[in-house]
Design a protein around this motif. Structure first.
Motif, PDB file in Angstrom:
ATOM      1  N   SER A 129       2.950 -27.095 -20.791  1.00 27.15           N
ATOM      2  CA  SER A 129       3.853 -27.025 -19.644  1.00 27.15           C
ATOM      3  C   SER A 129       4.144 -25.605 -19.198  1.00 27.15           C
ATOM      4  N   HIS A 275       7.479 -26.709 -15.432  1.00 21.91           N
ATOM      5  CA  HIS A 275       7.227 -28.039 -14.891  1.00 21.91           C
ATOM      6  C   HIS A 275       6.767 -28.953 -16.032  1.00 21.91           C
ATOM      7  N   PHE A 276       7.724 -29.492 -16.783  1.00 26.30           N
ATOM      8  CA  PHE A 276       7.364 -30.305 -17.942  1.00 26.30           C
ATOM      9  C   PHE A 276       6.523 -31.520 -17.560  1.00 26.30           C
ATOM     10  N   PRO A 279       1.362 -30.883 -16.552  1.00 29.04           N
ATOM     11  CA  PRO A 279       0.730 -29.944 -17.488  1.00 29.04           C
ATOM     12  C   PRO A 279      -0.109 -28.892 -16.768  1.00 29.04           C
ATOM     13  N   HIS A 303       0.338 -37.031 -21.060  1.00 29.01           N
ATOM     14  CA  HIS A 303       1.433 -36.075 -20.858  1.00 29.01           C
ATOM     15  C   HIS A 303       2.340 -36.548 -19.727  1.00 29.01           C
TER      16      HIS A 303
END
Length: 327
Positions: A129, A275-276, A279, A303
């Motif tokens: 991330s 920006h979790f 990815p 993810h």
């Protein structure tokens, strides 16, 4: 309920064996009678008699306060190691279906079959991330699996691990070499000590981590099961909302953990946006780094999907989470 086309009288022509559903008949045929006794539609082992008790009449089986009323059993083929360190009891056994199993103080920590889900997700959710992770701290993780996964990231320059129990490290090097290989990476520095020196889910711990992180730094912490512990998850999220810029919750399937899932708390500090849910540093593209072991669970699609919550969990947790647009 669907019939077989012969009308309501079809049940009268069934043999006693046919009264059982196909799954029960299959289990009964593949195991000795003593191991697959059927009672109506129940295969022995799916449910346990609540009358099981010790000589004092105390209930013996479902006695863990973290998941009362349930248990997951694994068949033990052979005990490989039993010992007690200064801190905990350590058990390693060979199971019939999940390979070797590591147990600490009676709680399953990992199995060879499904360790990939936890190790890969807790490492790659945060590291994928941010654009170029450099320094990583692992608190706990004496089996080495998380180190193994962090080592896939070529941008990482230093990996510090703080593990309190040296015996766990030694036992895992003997019985779980595919995990403990993580300690062989030259970037790893081992510190045998009590990393947090406090509870891992309380405010002082998170405040300490926030102070240690660089601007835009990230934290990924084990965060219980949404099926069993939403109240604990809410407490963790509430605390972290006071400390971190953004707070998110993800989850993954791990069959041998209570309820079959485990959650992950992901937080970032003030600084460059993180920006979790997207990815931006995909590990998929780094697989050309001559990694001897392929990823078995994590990928960029997993993810993104990990942050999608079931409706009940979304209802209970959404007010504690940062907006998907919050970075």
């Amino acid at each position: 309920m669907a019939g077989d086309g012969a009308g309501n009288g079809s049940d009268a022509r069934r043999t006693p064996e046919e009264e059982f559903p196909p799954c029960c008949r299959k289990a009964r045929a593949s195991a000795p009678e003593s191991e697959a006794k059927c009672h109506e539609t129940v295969v022995s082992g799916w449910f346990s008699n609540s009358s099981l008790s010790d000589k004092d009449g105390k209930f013996m089986y479902f006695n863990n306060p973290m998941w009362p009323g349930e248990a997951h059993s694994l068949k033990v083929e052979k005990i490989l190691y039993q010992g007690k360190s200064e801190f905990q009891e350590i058990l390693v056994f060979q199971s019939s279906m999940y390979g070797k199993v590591l147990v600490l103080d009676g709680i399953v920590q990992l199995t060879e079959r499904d360790e990939c889900a936890y190790q890969e997700m807790i490492a790659h959710l945060p590291l994928c991330s941010i654009p170029s992770p450099k320094t990583v701290l692992v608190i706990g993780g004496g089996d080495g699996g998380v180190l193994r996964e962090i080592a896939r990231h070529s941008s990482v320059e230093h990996i510090d691990i703080c593990e309190i129990d040296k015996m766990v490290i030694d036992v895992c090097k003997q019985f779980f070499p595919d995990l403990s290989v993580g300690f062989d990476d030259p970037r790893v520095r081992l510190h045998v000590a009590d990393g947090p020196a406090r509870e891992l889910v309380e405010k002082p711990f998170f405040e300490m981590i926030a102070r240690a992180l660089k601007p835009g730094g990230v934290l990924c912490n084990q965060a219980e099961s949404m099926w069993l512990h939403t109240h604990l998850i809410q407490d963790m999220l509430s605390i972290c909302r006071e400390i971190f810029k953004s707070v998110h919750y993800a989850w993954a399937s791990v069959p041998t953990y209570p309820s079959g899932v485990i959650g992950f708390l992901l937080c970032s500090t003030n600084g460059p946006p993180v920006h979790f849910l997207n990815p931006i540093n995909p590990i998929d593209k780094q697989e050309a780094l001559k990694c001897k072991r392929e990823l078995r669970f994590y990928n960029s699609e997993m993810h993104k999907a990990a942050f999608v919550l079931p409706s009940f969990a979304k209802k209970e947790l959404s007010s504690f989470l940062s907006s998907p647009l919050t970075v």
